[in-house]
Scaffold this motif. Sequence first.
Motif, PDB file in Angstrom:
ATOM      1  N   LYS A 197       0.872  -1.200  -0.139  1.00  0.00           N
ATOM      2  CA  LYS A 197      -0.031  -0.045  -0.143  1.00  0.00           C
ATOM      3  C   LYS A 197       0.850   1.208   0.101  1.00  0.00           C
ATOM      4  N   VAL A 198       0.241   2.243  -0.620  1.00  0.00           N
ATOM      5  CA  VAL A 198       1.126   3.497  -0.567  1.00  0.00           C
ATOM      6  C   VAL A 198      -0.045   4.898  -0.281  1.00  0.00           C
ATOM      7  N   SER A 199       0.203   5.458   0.740  1.00  0.00           N
ATOM      8  CA  SER A 199      -0.539   6.718   1.419  1.00  0.00           C
ATOM      9  C   SER A 199       0.054   7.955   0.935  1.00  0.00           C
ATOM     10  N   ILE A 200      -0.749   8.662   0.404  1.00  0.00           N
ATOM     11  CA  ILE A 200      -0.146  10.008   0.140  1.00  0.00           C
ATOM     12  C   ILE A 200      -0.854  11.134   0.525  1.00  0.00           C
ATOM     13  N   SER A 201      -0.399  12.003   1.420  1.00  0.00           N
ATOM     14  CA  SER A 201      -1.149  13.034   2.116  1.00  0.00           C
ATOM     15  C   SER A 201      -0.610  14.425   1.691  1.00  0.00           C
ATOM     16  N   ILE A 202      -1.483  15.470   1.221  1.00  0.00           N
ATOM     17  CA  ILE A 202      -1.020  16.619   1.206  1.00  0.00           C
ATOM     18  C   ILE A 202      -1.011  17.447   2.115  1.00  0.00           C
ATOM     19  N   MET A 203       0.154  17.971   2.803  1.00  0.00           N
ATOM     20  CA  MET A 203       0.098  18.551   4.152  1.00  0.00           C
ATOM     21  C   MET A 203       0.107  20.178   3.940  1.00  0.00           C
ATOM     22  N   GLU A 204      -0.269  20.985   4.891  1.00  0.00           N
ATOM     23  CA  GLU A 204       0.072  22.316   4.720  1.00  0.00           C
ATOM     24  C   GLU A 204       0.803  22.729   6.166  1.00  0.00           C
ATOM     25  N   HIS A 205       1.809  23.399   6.170  1.00  0.00           N
ATOM     26  CA  HIS A 205       2.433  23.951   7.638  1.00  0.00           C
ATOM     27  C   HIS A 205       2.431  25.549   7.347  1.00  0.00           C
ATOM     28  N   VAL A 206       1.989  26.076   8.466  1.00  0.00           N
ATOM     29  CA  VAL A 206       1.936  27.845   8.399  1.00  0.00           C
ATOM     30  C   VAL A 206       2.807  28.031   9.646  1.00  0.00           C
ATOM     31  N   ARG A 207       3.629  28.971   9.416  1.00  0.00           N
ATOM     32  CA  ARG A 207       4.452  29.621  10.561  1.00  0.00           C
ATOM     33  C   ARG A 207       4.073  31.137  10.861  1.00  0.00           C
ATOM     34  N   TYR A 208       3.847  31.477  11.959  1.00  0.00           N
ATOM     35  CA  TYR A 208       3.635  32.977  12.141  1.00  0.00           C
ATOM     36  C   TYR A 208       4.824  33.290  13.249  1.00  0.00           C
ATOM     37  N   GLN A 209       5.695  34.350  13.017  1.00  0.00           N
ATOM     38  CA  GLN A 209       6.774  34.602  13.741  1.00  0.00           C
ATOM     39  C   GLN A 209       6.868  36.158  14.160  1.00  0.00           C
ATOM     40  N   SER A 210       6.949  36.498  15.330  1.00  0.00           N
ATOM     41  CA  SER A 210       7.357  37.724  15.708  1.00  0.00           C
ATOM     42  C   SER A 210       8.282  37.755  16.848  1.00  0.00           C
ATOM     43  N   ASN A 211       8.776  38.851  17.417  1.00  0.00           N
ATOM     44  CA  ASN A 211       9.829  38.728  18.348  1.00  0.00           C
ATOM     45  C   ASN A 211       9.447  38.226  19.566  1.00  0.00           C
ATOM     46  N   ILE A 212       8.309  38.137  19.967  1.00  0.00           N
ATOM     47  CA  ILE A 212       7.698  37.836  21.366  1.00  0.00           C
ATOM     48  C   ILE A 212       7.047  36.461  21.433  1.00  0.00           C
ATOM     49  N   SER A 213       6.644  35.948  20.002  1.00  0.00           N
ATOM     50  CA  SER A 213       6.153  34.713  20.110  1.00  0.00           C
ATOM     51  C   SER A 213       5.910  34.087  18.687  1.00  0.00           C
ATOM     52  N   ALA A 214       5.720  32.757  18.681  1.00  0.00           N
ATOM     53  CA  ALA A 214       5.581  32.029  17.186  1.00  0.00           C
ATOM     54  C   ALA A 214       4.687  30.985  17.318  1.00  0.00           C
ATOM     55  N   TYR A 215       4.062  30.868  16.190  1.00  0.00           N
ATOM     56  CA  TYR A 215       2.912  29.770  16.294  1.00  0.00           C
ATOM     57  C   TYR A 215       3.143  29.059  14.888  1.00  0.00           C
ATOM     58  N   GLN A 216       2.596  27.730  14.895  1.00  0.00           N
ATOM     59  CA  GLN A 216       2.893  27.038  13.826  1.00  0.00           C
ATOM     60  C   GLN A 216       1.611  26.045  13.610  1.00  0.00           C
ATOM     61  N   THR A 217       0.950  25.618  12.466  1.00  0.00           N
ATOM     62  CA  THR A 217       0.051  24.891  12.500  1.00  0.00           C
ATOM     63  C   THR A 217       0.380  24.188  11.361  1.00  0.00           C
ATOM     64  N   THR A 218      -0.187  22.751  11.349  1.00  0.00           N
ATOM     65  CA  THR A 218       0.004  21.680  10.486  1.00  0.00           C
ATOM     66  C   THR A 218      -1.238  20.831  10.121  1.00  0.00           C
ATOM     67  N   LYS A 219      -1.905  20.862   9.042  1.00  0.00           N
ATOM     68  CA  LYS A 219      -2.969  20.033   8.759  1.00  0.00           C
ATOM     69  C   LYS A 219      -3.009  19.433   7.496  1.00  0.00           C
ATOM     70  N   GLN A 220      -3.557  18.362   7.392  1.00  0.00           N
ATOM     71  CA  GLN A 220      -3.870  17.556   6.095  1.00  0.00           C
ATOM     72  C   GLN A 220      -4.867  18.151   5.312  1.00  0.00           C
ATOM     73  N   ILE A 221      -4.614  18.383   4.077  1.00  0.00           N
ATOM     74  CA  ILE A 221      -5.507  18.803   2.969  1.00  0.00           C
ATOM     75  C   ILE A 221      -6.326  17.912   2.311  1.00  0.00           C
ATOM     76  N   ALA A 222      -5.722  16.816   1.999  1.00  0.00           N
ATOM     77  CA  ALA A 222      -6.251  15.549   1.294  1.00  0.00           C
ATOM     78  C   ALA A 222      -5.313  14.262   1.798  1.00  0.00           C
ATOM     79  N   LYS A 223      -5.937  13.278   1.235  1.00  0.00           N
ATOM     80  CA  LYS A 223      -5.164  11.863   1.447  1.00  0.00           C
ATOM     81  C   LYS A 223      -5.808  10.996   0.629  1.00  0.00           C
ATOM     82  N   PHE A 224      -4.702  10.263  -0.073  1.00  0.00           N
ATOM     83  CA  PHE A 224      -5.059   9.209  -1.333  1.00  0.00           C
ATOM     84  C   PHE A 224      -4.187   7.932  -0.821  1.00  0.00           C
ATOM     85  N   LYS A 225      -4.998   6.921  -0.943  1.00  0.00           N
ATOM     86  CA  LYS A 225      -4.386   5.548  -0.778  1.00  0.00           C
ATOM     87  C   LYS A 225      -4.400   4.915  -2.023  1.00  0.00           C
TER      88      LYS A 225
END
Length: 331
Positions: A197-225
């Motif tokens: 089996k082969v599983s293929i996921s399209i992932m999105e990684h977002v980073r927000y950066q300032s001098n006092i904090s940093a956020y990052q989020t990762t989510k799956q957009i779609a998945k194919f098997k």
Amino acid sequence: MFSVPVVDIIFDQEVVIARGSASESQGYFVEGVVDLKLQEPTKVNDIVLKLVGTISLFTATKGWLHKTIVKQKWSLMDRSSGGKALAADTYQYRFNVFLPGSLPESVILELGEINYRLTAQVKRPAFARDVSASRLVTLRRDSLLYLEPQETLFANDQEIKLPIQDSIRLPTRTVLQGDSIPLQILFCHLIGHQIEKVSISIMEHVRYQSNISAYQTTKQIAKFKLDIQLEDLSQEKLLMLDLSSCEVRFSCNTSFIQVEHYLQVEFSSCECPDTDDLGPMAMRIPIWFAPKELQTAYDELPPYSGQLSGPENGSLPSYELIAQIPSPIVA
């Protein structure tokens, strides 16, 4: 009853595109007209055009922080016509604005945004109310990040990595936002290593950066098997990963907000079952989703003129770039 002047901003193009990265781009060109409709003779002291670019980021401790990265204003009326009554008519004042190529592209996300707003204000005598119109200017960039060779992307150093890695090929790693992703699969390499089996996921990684904090989020957009069958042994297939029903943001890389995408490919065999994380047979392939507006991005750019074509002897002032490379946001 006195009528109120009606003012509007009409862009030649709703989306403005810069060629190249922030260090190599020649800049953005924003063109259009300020449209002024008068239903009766009206005294107008001045028409002022103002452009403001801001970066906004959300932080857990300070809430929303805002930083101005470019700010400029200028007059569209020359001294001979300013402060005089204009006859009832429609007037159009043309503008042709150049913005430095180092400015980041427009981005609107949940926890941060970069936007540019153009405002036209009709200044009237003290006894009359000023009127204004405001429009967002959308900036896009057509440069691509450096995408490392696919040969270096396998997640482990096992001996089987090269044949399995060579079984998954992307004809292109740059895809227009919302388009399908082409994927070539060599089944002989997979079957030879007992991949079922082969599983293929399209992932999105977002980073927000300032001098006092940093956020990052990762989510799956779609998945194919994909199930591998023995009868596929001699086949090579071109699959199209359809993203038409998915919400896909375009990729970008600014100083404060980065949006990255990649394919997460996982291989399963009888010797290596599926796992929740990246197992011993998995690879990540960075891809770049270009903004959908770039579909016609390679039309020839219009020539830039440093003059206003409205009032006689009008000239475009030089821009004061507040942050050539944006400095950290502070509270």
